[in-house]
Design a protein around this motif. Structure first.
Motif, PDB file in Angstrom:
ATOM      1  N   TYR A  80       1.339  -1.185   0.234  1.00  0.00           N
ATOM      2  CA  TYR A  80      -0.180   0.307  -0.144  1.00  0.00           C
ATOM      3  C   TYR A  80       1.116   0.996   0.243  1.00  0.00           C
ATOM      4  O   TYR A  80       0.338   1.964  -0.469  1.00  0.00           O
ATOM      5  CB  TYR A  80      -1.177   0.139   1.630  1.00  0.00           C
TER       6      TYR A  80
ATOM      7  N   ALA B 193      -4.023   3.438  -9.199  1.00  0.00           N
ATOM      8  CA  ALA B 193      -3.457   2.588  -8.427  1.00  0.00           C
ATOM      9  C   ALA B 193      -4.002   1.196  -8.690  1.00  0.00           C
ATOM     10  O   ALA B 193      -2.936   0.051  -7.958  1.00  0.00           O
ATOM     11  CB  ALA B 193      -4.819   3.101  -7.600  1.00  0.00           C
ATOM     12  N   ASN B 194      -5.006   0.978  -9.085  1.00  0.00           N
ATOM     13  CA  ASN B 194      -5.597  -0.453  -9.893  1.00  0.00           C
ATOM     14  C   ASN B 194      -4.919  -0.675 -10.711  1.00  0.00           C
ATOM     15  O   ASN B 194      -4.138  -2.066 -10.733  1.00  0.00           O
ATOM     16  CB  ASN B 194      -7.234  -0.640  -8.891  1.00  0.00           C
TER      17      ASN B 194
ATOM     18  N   SER C 199      -1.377  -1.808  -8.602  1.00  0.00           N
ATOM     19  CA  SER C 199      -1.934  -2.130  -7.435  1.00  0.00           C
ATOM     20  C   SER C 199      -0.815  -4.189  -7.985  1.00  0.00           C
ATOM     21  O   SER C 199       0.173  -4.799  -7.639  1.00  0.00           O
ATOM     22  CB  SER C 199      -3.167  -2.918  -6.990  1.00  0.00           C
TER      23      SER C 199
ATOM     24  N   GLY D 206      -6.224  -4.608  -6.497  1.00  0.00           N
ATOM     25  CA  GLY D 206      -5.877  -4.571  -4.755  1.00  0.00           C
ATOM     26  C   GLY D 206      -7.259  -3.051  -5.006  1.00  0.00           C
ATOM     27  O   GLY D 206      -7.847  -3.006  -3.659  1.00  0.00           O
ATOM     28  N   GLY D 207      -8.624  -3.904  -5.253  1.00  0.00           N
ATOM     29  CA  GLY D 207      -9.710  -2.773  -5.701  1.00  0.00           C
ATOM     30  C   GLY D 207     -10.657  -3.077  -4.017  1.00  0.00           C
ATOM     31  O   GLY D 207     -10.711  -4.142  -4.864  1.00  0.00           O
TER      32      GLY D 207
ATOM     33  N   ILE E 171      -8.507   1.441  -3.257  1.00  0.00           N
ATOM     34  CA  ILE E 171      -7.097   0.006  -2.703  1.00  0.00           C
ATOM     35  C   ILE E 171      -7.511  -0.082  -1.363  1.00  0.00           C
ATOM     36  O   ILE E 171      -7.648   0.365  -0.145  1.00  0.00           O
ATOM     37  CB  ILE E 171      -6.316   0.916  -2.922  1.00  0.00           C
TER      38      ILE E 171
ATOM     39  N   LEU F 211      -4.655  -5.751  -0.663  1.00  0.00           N
ATOM     40  CA  LEU F 211      -2.874  -6.712  -1.547  1.00  0.00           C
ATOM     41  C   LEU F 211      -2.080  -7.600  -0.833  1.00  0.00           C
ATOM     42  O   LEU F 211      -1.886  -8.330  -1.366  1.00  0.00           O
ATOM     43  CB  LEU F 211      -2.107  -4.811  -1.636  1.00  0.00           C
TER      44      LEU F 211
END
Length: 702
Positions: A41, A283-284, A288, A351-352, A463, A468
């Motif tokens: 993260y 991000a995802n 991720s 990681g969503g 996230i 994760l």
């Protein structure tokens, strides 16, 4: 009775080894307890600040960050490599793209209002990738979709900026290249889901064709676009000022790689892959995936170096690069590594938070052209993690057992894991690995759908650190099994895998029953397709059992009991189908459309370069045959795709048709294989597609 015995042996093994049959309890516990959601993260926090378009300065920063972390985590031979790109150089069948450099870009409405519509420096997603330099103040013209010649009828767009929501590269071709427009303002939707359009404030990522010599595009939200369209319809003359300072040209792709060496250099490698590129924040997709394979690497390196896990036989390799393009460049430049690869773990969006981005976590299987046990390994660990998460959510097990993340500053949830196992699905680097000329079976881990994919809303806020951690554990455990597997484990594992195979064969039998009873199909067609489905499933599952024997170096007949059990079960199912088919008056197979057609007897074989035929920025058949010939391919043109019920299914057929080409199968046999996997397809469509491949120099006819 044989099936029951296999199941009981598998169940006993499953229980004895602590919720899964592939690892001992101590090994599983060590992997579980070392895995962290906080570490990936926080690594993701840095990546989301970079606009990671391939062959750009921000991508280089992302690559340097991953390389630094890989070295800090104790991975061996951690280094980056550069692969030149110029728009013509090839890596296998893939043609390289171009680099892009941006210094500045802004879009203003200057009259009748004074509004900033986009600024590269503060929000780089506002400028479409591969925009060229421009400095223009001109009128905005609405051309609707803009991807059809009819959209320009009666409109003079020369020197103007067009407002369009069609496919951006096609709008560039028509509006800019053919009609002389200066540039584009776009709210083009992409990666549509059931939630698409509900949030009109998102700004989507756009891509121009870098090989076209001019044009720029600014991306705006649907809300902003609709406001502009309304004003234009009401007769306003909207004047925009666009300033872009950017260049497109030769450059390089950077790929980072590192390893955890195995004990036997001759035993081959297991490769973890992801793609480091994408828009800011991304991000995802796919920050991720990148930070999660980094976490899997950290966990494995620490446990192996500290002696908590025995060093595996096979080397574990980790690769970070541009999506698909980096994979092809790396594999083309390292044939010696390509030949050593035995399995791939690919993470693309893992990681969503499902309650925020509406996603389901999928363990995705290999295509039928590449049957492999690797999917069952991932599925077993998914079941173990999902059960632990459910137990924790229900208050029945402690946090560590439930594999939640309580160390991430409150960013980890305590939710169950919403996940499943799905058939092969295309769209990322696993397509390369799974393709027949590379043939490295992939365990593909992914979130889908994701309502924020390719938008400015794909942020760290969406996230879940707990997810994760769970994905990192699944990846680490699966990779360690692949790297450690030996022939001595076969007596334990084959009964378990046979039970899984028999369950899937039974599922195919249920589908075959529906085919036989389908009143919409001719009796001969339904009977033939039902039997074909069972035959192809039996072949696939038998090959799956053989795959673990070959992978482990076991004796050739080690899977004999499992193969006999599958064959016995298939025979029982076939007898039932034959009786049912006779009641419907089914005779022989319909030769005009199916396996008996004359063109079905030809045998194609692959030649030349390796890889599939579609990539991020290249379509091999389109590039080699030209647009006019490409449009005549029956499988791809609109007339043929009306027969296909799944979105993009023609691409899946095309991918698998070529994968099944091995110099031995006839066109009819290839038709049977893809029809069992995706649904009945006329043999002439298969033959026509392969004729196009032959014209493009990808195959030849024996």
């Amino acid at each position: 009775m044989r099936s029951l015995i296999c199941f009981l042996i598998a169940f006993t093994t499953f229980s004895a080894f602590g919720q899964q049959p592939f690892l001992g309890v101590r090994q599983w516990t060590a992997l579980r307890d070392e895995s962290s959601g906080a570490a990936p993260y926080e690594n993701l926090r840095y990546l989301t600040g970079l606009h990671r378009v391939p062959a750009t300065a921000d991508f280089e920063l992302a690559a340097q960050f991953v390389l630094q972390r890989a070295r800090e985590y104790g991975l061996a031979d951690a280094h980056s490599e550069q692969f030149s790109i110029d728009g013509t150089k090839r890596y296998g069948l893939m043609r390289s793209y171009l680099a892009w450099t941006v210094e500045d870009a802004r879009l203003w409405e200057v009259r009748p209002q004074h509004i900033l519509l986009g600024d590269w420096k503060t929000d780089p997603i506002r400028l479409a990738d591969y925009s060229h330099s421009a400095d223009v103040e001109t009128e905005l013209i609405d051309v609707g979709n803009g991807a059809s010649e009819a959209d320009y009828t009666g409109k003079n767009v020369r020197g103007k900026i067009v407002l369009a929501d069609g496919v951006l590269a096609r709008v560039q071709e028509l509006a800019v290249a053919q009609h002389g427009a200066a540039g584009i303002v776009s709210d083009m939707p992409n990666q549509t889901t059931a939630w698409s359009g509900l949030d009109t404030t998102v700004v989507r990522w756009g891509h121009l064709d870098a090989r076209q010599s001019s044009g720029f595009a600014f991306m705006i939200s649907r809300q902003t676009a609709e406001a502009l369209r309304s004003r234009l319809r009401n007769g306003e003359h909207v004047i925009l000022n666009a300033h872009v300072k950017a260049s497109v040209g030769p450059g390089h792709w950077t790929v980072v790689t590192a390893t955890i060496p195995g004990t036997d250099s001759a035993a081959g490698e297991i490769v973890y892959s992801c793609h480091l590129d994408h828009e800011r924040p991304g991000a995802n997709d796919n920050g991720s995936g990148c930070v999660t394979i980094l976490e899997s690497a950290r966990v494995l390196a620490h446990l192996i170096d500290s002696g908590q896990l025995p060093r595996p036989k096979r080397t574990l390799r980790f690769v970070w690069g541009p999506e698909v393009e980096g994979t092809m460049a790396f594999l083309a430049s390292h044939p010696e590594i390509r030949q050593r690869l035995h399995a791939n773990i690919h993470m693309d969006m893992v990681g969503g938070d499902p309650f925020k981005n509406k996603s389901v976590f999928h363990v995705t299987g290999t295509p039928w052209s590449l049957p492999s046990f690797v999917t069952d390994v991932g599925a077993v660990f998914l079941d173990a993690i999902r059960a632990a998460a459910s137990g924790y959510a229900a208050g029945e097990t402690p946090a560590e057992t439930g594999i939640v993340e309580i160390r991430a500053g409150g960013q980890g949830t305590r939710n169950e894991l919403i996940a499943d196992v799905t058939p092969y699905s295309s769209g990322s680097d696993h397509d390369d690995y799974d393709s027949s000329t590379i043939a490295v079976p992939s365990l593909y881990l992914r979130d889908w759908p994701d309502i924020y994919i390719h938008t400015d809303h794909d942020t760290l806020d969406q996230i879940d650190a707990t997810k994760l951690r769970r994905a990192a554990l699944l990846g680490a455990a699966s990779g360690y099994v692949y790297a450690s597997l030996t022939a001595q484990q076969l007596p334990t594992l084959l009964p378990f895998l046979t039970a899984q195979a028999e369950a899937r064969l039974a599922q195919s039998f249920a589908a075959a029953q529906q085919l036989v009873g389908d009143p919409q199909l001719e009796a001969g067609v339904s009977w033939y397709e039902a039997r074909n489905l069972l035959n192809q499933t039996l072949e696939r599952e038998s090959a799956m059992l053989q795959s673990i024997v070959e992978f482990s170096g076991g004796p050739a007949e080690a899977d004999a009991d499992g193969a006999r059990a599958l064959a016995d079960q298939a025979t029982t199912f076939h007898n039932w189908l034959d009786k049912r088919a006779k009641l419907r008056g089914a005779g022989t197979a319909p030769t005009a459309l199916w396996a008996g057609a004359s063109e079905a007897k030809r045998v194609p074989m692959r030649i030349g370069e390796f890889g599939p035929l579609t990539y991020q920025n290249d379509n091999v058949l389109l590039a080699r045959l030209g647009r006019e010939r490409y449009a005549k391919i029956k499988l791809i043109n609109s007339e043929a795709t009306q027969l296909l019920t799944v979105r993009d299914q023609s691409e899946l057929y095309a991918y698998e048709i070529l994968n099944f080409v091995n110099g031995k199968r006839t066109v009819g046999e290839i038709r049977d294989a893809v029809s069992a996997e995706y649904g009945p397809l006329a043999v002439n469509l298969v033959a026509d597609y392969l004729d196009a491949c032959a014209e493009a120099g990808v195959i030849r006819w024996k």
